[in-house]
Design a protein around this motif. Structure first.
Motif, mmCIF file in Angstrom:
data_model
loop_
_atom_site.group_PDB
_atom_site.id
_atom_site.type_symbol
_atom_site.label_atom_id
_atom_site.label_comp_id
_atom_site.label_asym_id
_atom_site.label_seq_id
_atom_site.Cartn_x
_atom_site.Cartn_y
_atom_site.Cartn_z
ATOM 1 N N CYS A 222 23.307 -11.135 33.138
ATOM 2 C CA CYS A 222 22.495 -9.920 33.188
ATOM 3 C C CYS A 222 22.823 -9.030 31.991
ATOM 4 C CB CYS A 222 22.767 -9.170 34.491
ATOM 5 S SG CYS A 222 21.747 -7.701 34.645
ATOM 6 N N HIS A 224 22.521 -5.931 31.773
ATOM 7 C CA HIS A 224 22.979 -4.589 32.157
ATOM 8 C C HIS A 224 24.505 -4.510 32.131
ATOM 9 C CE1 HIS A 224 23.597 -1.431 35.523
ATOM 10 N NE2 HIS A 224 23.501 -0.814 34.357
ATOM 11 N N MET A 225 25.172 -5.220 33.047
ATOM 12 C CA MET A 225 26.649 -5.172 33.071
ATOM 13 C C MET A 225 27.248 -6.568 33.212
ATOM 14 S SD MET A 225 27.415 -1.607 35.104
ATOM 15 C CE MET A 225 29.179 -1.784 35.162
ATOM 16 N N CYS A 242 18.873 -9.101 39.946
ATOM 17 C CA CYS A 242 20.325 -9.111 39.782
ATOM 18 C C CYS A 242 20.986 -8.524 41.027
ATOM 19 C CB CYS A 242 20.708 -8.299 38.546
ATOM 20 S SG CYS A 242 22.494 -8.256 38.309
ATOM 21 N N HIS A 245 22.923 -4.477 40.635
ATOM 22 C CA HIS A 245 22.234 -3.180 40.630
ATOM 23 C C HIS A 245 20.727 -3.315 40.852
ATOM 24 C CE1 HIS A 245 25.845 -2.795 38.040
ATOM 25 N NE2 HIS A 245 26.006 -1.686 38.710
ATOM 26 N N TYR A 247 18.287 -4.853 39.163
ATOM 27 C CA TYR A 247 17.302 -4.977 38.084
ATOM 28 C C TYR A 247 16.590 -6.323 38.257
ATOM 29 C CZ TYR A 247 19.704 -1.144 35.593
ATOM 30 O OH TYR A 247 20.262 0.058 35.230
HETATM 31 S S1 FES Z 1 24.593 -6.129 36.098
HETATM 32 FE FE1 FES Z 1 22.630 -6.811 36.577
HETATM 33 S S2 FES Z 1 21.558 -5.092 37.209
HETATM 34 FE FE2 FES Z 1 23.523 -4.375 36.698
#
Ligand code: FES
Length: 283
Positions: A222, A224-225, A242, A245, A247
């Motif tokens: 992902c 994002h993180m 995901c 969070h 997404y």
């Molecule tokens: S790590 Fe995937 S939405 Fe935050």
């Protein structure tokens, strides 16, 4: 969103409203995560209804900043859960934070968590549940419920922190993997029997799936993180969500579908050759 800070006066103090309070339980454990991951997790309000979807059904953020965050949450199931306004306030100099119920649930309840560094990869946590206006029996009962809930929440948080640390470590480690611009995945029919499949291409995890009779390859990390996406199923609209969070990404385009400003890392292509062999390459 402007950073306005806590609405509770003297929010870093114990029991600032002078309520009759009892310590209902104390929960302690050592987690396999360093202090950086632990503090990151504290300020990460967004994961609650996703990573902890068995405990939280929704979260509506009111305010957030380096001081902490405040949000309206609901438990599970959503239909019968009372809305609770929670304010989490950090006290970094004392290596602690408080999650305080401002409205709904048990107003005035304070959950104090202390962090102590054990080593570069471990943190000791101590959680105290302070409950107002409750007698000894009530405190014991609520304390038992809190201990069970926090065991689950910290199990889920620890798993996320361990996986995130591993992904961060992999990004900073010297790349041992020989650059492999193309991998031959063998015969198409034989591959079909093993889909969905995760492979590694040039050190990066890549998922291969079949959607609408065509093969697609996409990054299994992902953006994002860095949550691992290898086990996340593709839904009937060709998207993955995901688990950390929430997404949601369109697998074919890599674009996010729920309003966030991110895309899956591009650059993978699946080709079927004339003799029905499947190749995956970096573009
Ligand atoms: S790590 Fe995937 S939405 Fe935050």
């Amino acid at each position: 969103m402007p950073d306005t800070g806590p609405v509770q006066k003297d929010a870093q103090k114990h029991n600032p409203n002078n309520l009759p309070m009892r310590v209902a339980a104390v929960y302690e454990r050592v987690i396999d995560a360093n202090l950086a991951r632990a503090w990151e997790n504290v300020l990460d309000w967004e994961h609650l209804p996703h990573l902890h979807d068995s405990s939280f059904s929704s979260l509506e953020l009111e305010d957030a900043g380096e001081w902490g965050w405040r949000a309206r949450t609901k438990g599970v199931p959503q239909e019968t859960s009372q809305e609770t306004l929670i304010e989490l306030v950090v006290d970094r100099p004392n290596s602690r934070y408080v999650s305080r119920t401002l409205a709904g649930g048990l107003p005035g309840m304070e959950i104090w968590t202390h962090f102590t560094k054990v080593d570069e990869r471990k943190t000791q946590i101590k959680v105290e549940f302070h409950i107002p206006n409750v007698d000894e029996d009530g405190a014991a009962k609520l304390g038992g419920l809190m201990l069970g809930l926090y065991e689950t929440l910290w199990d889920e948080d620890e798993r996320m922190m361990v996986e995130r640390q591993a992904a961060l470590d992999a990004k900073t480690a010297p790349n041992q993997t020989a650059e492999e611009p193309l991998i031959d995945l063998g015969d198409l029919e034989a591959l079909n029997a093993h889909l969905p499949l995760t492979i590694e291409l040039a050190g990066k995890p890549v998922n291969i799936v079949r959607i609408d009779d065509a093969l697609h390859a996409y990054s299994a990390e992902c953006p994002h993180m860095l949550a691992p996406l290898s086990d996340v199923p593709v839904d009937n609209q060709g998207c993955i969500t995901c688990p950390w969070h929430g997404y949601r990404f369109d697998v074919k385009s890599g674009k996010v579908t729920n309003g966030k400003n991110l895309s899956l890392s591009p650059g993978f292509e699946v080709t079927v050759t004339k003799d029905n062999r499947v190749e995956i390459s970096q573009t």
